[in-house]
Design a protein around this motif. Structure first.
Motif, PDB file in Angstrom:
ATOM      1  N   UNK A  96     -36.498  -2.263 -14.590  1.00  0.00           N
ATOM      2  CA  UNK A  96     -37.643  -3.215 -14.409  1.00  0.00           C
ATOM      3  C   UNK A  96     -39.069  -2.624 -14.671  1.00  0.00           C
ATOM      4  N   UNK A  97     -39.707  -3.334 -15.715  1.00  0.00           N
ATOM      5  CA  UNK A  97     -40.933  -2.822 -15.687  1.00  0.00           C
ATOM      6  C   UNK A  97     -41.821  -4.090 -16.227  1.00  0.00           C
ATOM      7  N   UNK A  98     -43.045  -3.806 -15.841  1.00  0.00           N
ATOM      8  CA  UNK A  98     -44.544  -4.576 -16.223  1.00  0.00           C
ATOM      9  C   UNK A  98     -45.123  -4.213 -17.345  1.00  0.00           C
ATOM     10  N   UNK A  99     -45.502  -5.078 -18.049  1.00  0.00           N
ATOM     11  CA  UNK A  99     -46.394  -4.864 -19.326  1.00  0.00           C
ATOM     12  C   UNK A  99     -47.715  -5.494 -18.882  1.00  0.00           C
ATOM     13  N   UNK A 100     -48.734  -4.696 -18.589  1.00  0.00           N
ATOM     14  CA  UNK A 100     -50.016  -5.421 -18.215  1.00  0.00           C
ATOM     15  C   UNK A 100     -51.101  -5.951 -19.373  1.00  0.00           C
ATOM     16  N   UNK A 101     -50.517  -5.711 -20.795  1.00  0.00           N
ATOM     17  CA  UNK A 101     -51.217  -6.130 -21.850  1.00  0.00           C
ATOM     18  C   UNK A 101     -50.829  -7.763 -21.976  1.00  0.00           C
ATOM     19  N   UNK A 102     -49.487  -7.967 -21.799  1.00  0.00           N
ATOM     20  CA  UNK A 102     -49.145  -9.510 -21.867  1.00  0.00           C
ATOM     21  C   UNK A 102     -48.789 -10.055 -20.581  1.00  0.00           C
ATOM     22  N   UNK A 103     -48.939  -9.498 -19.386  1.00  0.00           N
ATOM     23  CA  UNK A 103     -48.652  -9.936 -18.192  1.00  0.00           C
ATOM     24  C   UNK A 103     -47.209 -10.280 -17.917  1.00  0.00           C
ATOM     25  N   UNK A 104     -46.375  -9.648 -18.539  1.00  0.00           N
ATOM     26  CA  UNK A 104     -44.821 -10.256 -18.449  1.00  0.00           C
ATOM     27  C   UNK A 104     -44.032  -8.878 -17.825  1.00  0.00           C
ATOM     28  N   UNK A 105     -42.896  -9.318 -17.283  1.00  0.00           N
ATOM     29  CA  UNK A 105     -41.935  -8.547 -16.693  1.00  0.00           C
ATOM     30  C   UNK A 105     -40.712  -8.422 -17.371  1.00  0.00           C
ATOM     31  N   UNK A 106     -40.250  -7.089 -17.800  1.00  0.00           N
ATOM     32  CA  UNK A 106     -39.021  -6.857 -18.610  1.00  0.00           C
ATOM     33  C   UNK A 106     -38.058  -6.307 -17.804  1.00  0.00           C
ATOM     34  N   UNK A 107     -36.709  -6.279 -18.312  1.00  0.00           N
ATOM     35  CA  UNK A 107     -35.663  -5.576 -17.519  1.00  0.00           C
ATOM     36  C   UNK A 107     -34.458  -5.010 -18.611  1.00  0.00           C
ATOM     37  N   UNK A 108     -33.850  -3.944 -18.356  1.00  0.00           N
ATOM     38  CA  UNK A 108     -32.728  -3.376 -19.115  1.00  0.00           C
ATOM     39  C   UNK A 108     -31.459  -3.898 -18.658  1.00  0.00           C
ATOM     40  N   UNK A 109     -30.589  -4.864 -19.147  1.00  0.00           N
ATOM     41  CA  UNK A 109     -29.460  -5.259 -18.729  1.00  0.00           C
ATOM     42  C   UNK A 109     -28.429  -5.163 -19.708  1.00  0.00           C
ATOM     43  N   UNK A 110     -27.344  -5.433 -19.093  1.00  0.00           N
ATOM     44  CA  UNK A 110     -25.798  -5.504 -20.221  1.00  0.00           C
ATOM     45  C   UNK A 110     -25.566  -6.992 -20.072  1.00  0.00           C
ATOM     46  N   UNK A 111     -25.294  -7.279 -21.203  1.00  0.00           N
ATOM     47  CA  UNK A 111     -24.803  -8.505 -21.620  1.00  0.00           C
ATOM     48  C   UNK A 111     -23.509  -8.707 -22.172  1.00  0.00           C
ATOM     49  N   UNK A 112     -22.809  -7.606 -22.264  1.00  0.00           N
ATOM     50  CA  UNK A 112     -21.480  -7.637 -22.889  1.00  0.00           C
ATOM     51  C   UNK A 112     -20.558  -6.985 -21.789  1.00  0.00           C
ATOM     52  N   UNK A 113     -20.638  -7.154 -20.461  1.00  0.00           N
ATOM     53  CA  UNK A 113     -19.954  -6.529 -19.440  1.00  0.00           C
ATOM     54  C   UNK A 113     -20.588  -6.195 -18.230  1.00  0.00           C
ATOM     55  N   UNK A 114     -20.365  -5.165 -17.596  1.00  0.00           N
ATOM     56  CA  UNK A 114     -20.839  -4.897 -16.232  1.00  0.00           C
ATOM     57  C   UNK A 114     -19.780  -3.885 -15.651  1.00  0.00           C
ATOM     58  N   UNK A 115     -20.306  -3.475 -14.574  1.00  0.00           N
ATOM     59  CA  UNK A 115     -19.274  -2.414 -13.931  1.00  0.00           C
ATOM     60  C   UNK A 115     -17.974  -2.820 -13.546  1.00  0.00           C
ATOM     61  N   UNK A 116     -17.535  -4.198 -13.386  1.00  0.00           N
ATOM     62  CA  UNK A 116     -16.397  -4.800 -13.227  1.00  0.00           C
ATOM     63  C   UNK A 116     -15.211  -4.564 -14.409  1.00  0.00           C
ATOM     64  N   UNK A 117     -15.843  -4.486 -15.757  1.00  0.00           N
ATOM     65  CA  UNK A 117     -15.300  -3.993 -16.883  1.00  0.00           C
ATOM     66  C   UNK A 117     -15.457  -2.644 -17.402  1.00  0.00           C
ATOM     67  N   UNK A 118     -15.858  -1.859 -16.475  1.00  0.00           N
ATOM     68  CA  UNK A 118     -16.341  -0.514 -16.897  1.00  0.00           C
ATOM     69  C   UNK A 118     -17.301  -0.183 -18.067  1.00  0.00           C
ATOM     70  N   UNK A 119     -18.382  -1.228 -17.958  1.00  0.00           N
ATOM     71  CA  UNK A 119     -19.456  -1.194 -18.844  1.00  0.00           C
ATOM     72  C   UNK A 119     -20.652  -0.679 -18.022  1.00  0.00           C
ATOM     73  N   UNK A 120     -21.194   0.410 -18.162  1.00  0.00           N
ATOM     74  CA  UNK A 120     -22.515   0.927 -17.268  1.00  0.00           C
ATOM     75  C   UNK A 120     -23.438   0.974 -18.078  1.00  0.00           C
ATOM     76  N   UNK A 121     -23.518   0.362 -19.244  1.00  0.00           N
ATOM     77  CA  UNK A 121     -24.658   0.211 -20.217  1.00  0.00           C
ATOM     78  C   UNK A 121     -25.333  -0.707 -20.432  1.00  0.00           C
ATOM     79  N   UNK A 122     -26.832  -0.872 -20.244  1.00  0.00           N
ATOM     80  CA  UNK A 122     -27.850  -1.857 -20.252  1.00  0.00           C
ATOM     81  C   UNK A 122     -28.222  -1.745 -21.622  1.00  0.00           C
ATOM     82  N   UNK A 123     -27.847  -2.455 -22.567  1.00  0.00           N
ATOM     83  CA  UNK A 123     -28.076  -2.435 -23.884  1.00  0.00           C
ATOM     84  C   UNK A 123     -29.099  -3.318 -24.346  1.00  0.00           C
ATOM     85  N   UNK A 124     -29.562  -4.169 -23.476  1.00  0.00           N
ATOM     86  CA  UNK A 124     -30.169  -5.425 -24.002  1.00  0.00           C
ATOM     87  C   UNK A 124     -31.569  -5.192 -23.201  1.00  0.00           C
ATOM     88  N   UNK A 125     -32.771  -5.812 -23.713  1.00  0.00           N
ATOM     89  CA  UNK A 125     -33.976  -5.915 -23.071  1.00  0.00           C
ATOM     90  C   UNK A 125     -34.316  -7.450 -22.819  1.00  0.00           C
TER      91      UNK A 125
END
Length: 184
Positions: A96-125
């Motif tokens: 999670x990070x904040x960009x003070x230039x545009x006043x927006x909050x961003x996160x690194x996430x996984x959209x194609x699984x999660x730990x329950x499916x053995x996916x430990x990669x947050x490939x999406x912003x």
């Protein structure tokens, strides 16, 4: 003992147990800033400060129904809401990070699984609405390495820096960067 921190307003602030703490950047000395109010004791990750609204944000339960939490400057802890995209609960939110230039909050996430499916990669912003936890797709990480992963994200201006730590049984550390205004 968990210590997460964010350097904001020339002050290093973190969470230690049930306290907001100030950390002296030259000596490492920790001073209790305030006790958290209404804090459940659950582990939170990636404390970041939203300069425009004067609130700290963090991720609660990164791998099990992740949620966005806020901590006011007077240390009021509150669960904002589940981190969702298109009405669906995200399964893995690592950074999670904040960009003070545009006043927006961003996160690194996984959209194609999660730990329950053995996916430990947050490939999406994604962009995170700090009032609700609802997310909007920004971009997928495309690199020359398999399974790019936004383990840690931080902004310098509109440049997003992404740290990708080595997955098990692999020996590498990668740093990626992108201009957030050129994606999404």
């Amino acid at each position: 003992m968990v210590l997460t921190g964010s350097s904001q307003n020339y002050e290093l602030v973190g969470k230690l147990d049930n306290h907001l703490v100030s950390i002296d950047s030259t000596t490492g000395a920790i001073t209790i800033y305030q006790d958290l109010i209404n804090y459940s004791g659950e582990d939170i990750r990636d404390l970041t400060f939203h300069k425009a609204n004067g609130v700290y944000y963090s991720i609660l339960r990164t791998t099990n129904s992740p949620a966005l939490v806020s901590i006011s400057q007077n240390a009021q802890y509150q669960i904002v809401g589940p981190l969702t995209l298109g009405g669906n609960q995200l399964l893995l939110v690592e950074s999670l990070a904040y960009n003070e230039v545009n006043d927006k909050l961003y996160a690194g996430v996984s959209l194609n699984g999660g730990v329950a499916t053995n996916d430990f990669h947050s490939e999406t912003i994604v962009e995170v609405d700090p009032a609700t936890g609802n997310c909007t797709f920004v971009t997928e990480l495309i690199t020359n390495r398999p399974n790019p992963d936004a383990d840690v994200i931080v902004f310098d201006g509109n440049t997003l820096y992404i740290a990708d730590g080595a997955p098990p049984n692999q020996n590498f550390q990668s740093i990626y960067q992108m201009d957030i205004t050129s994606v999404g």
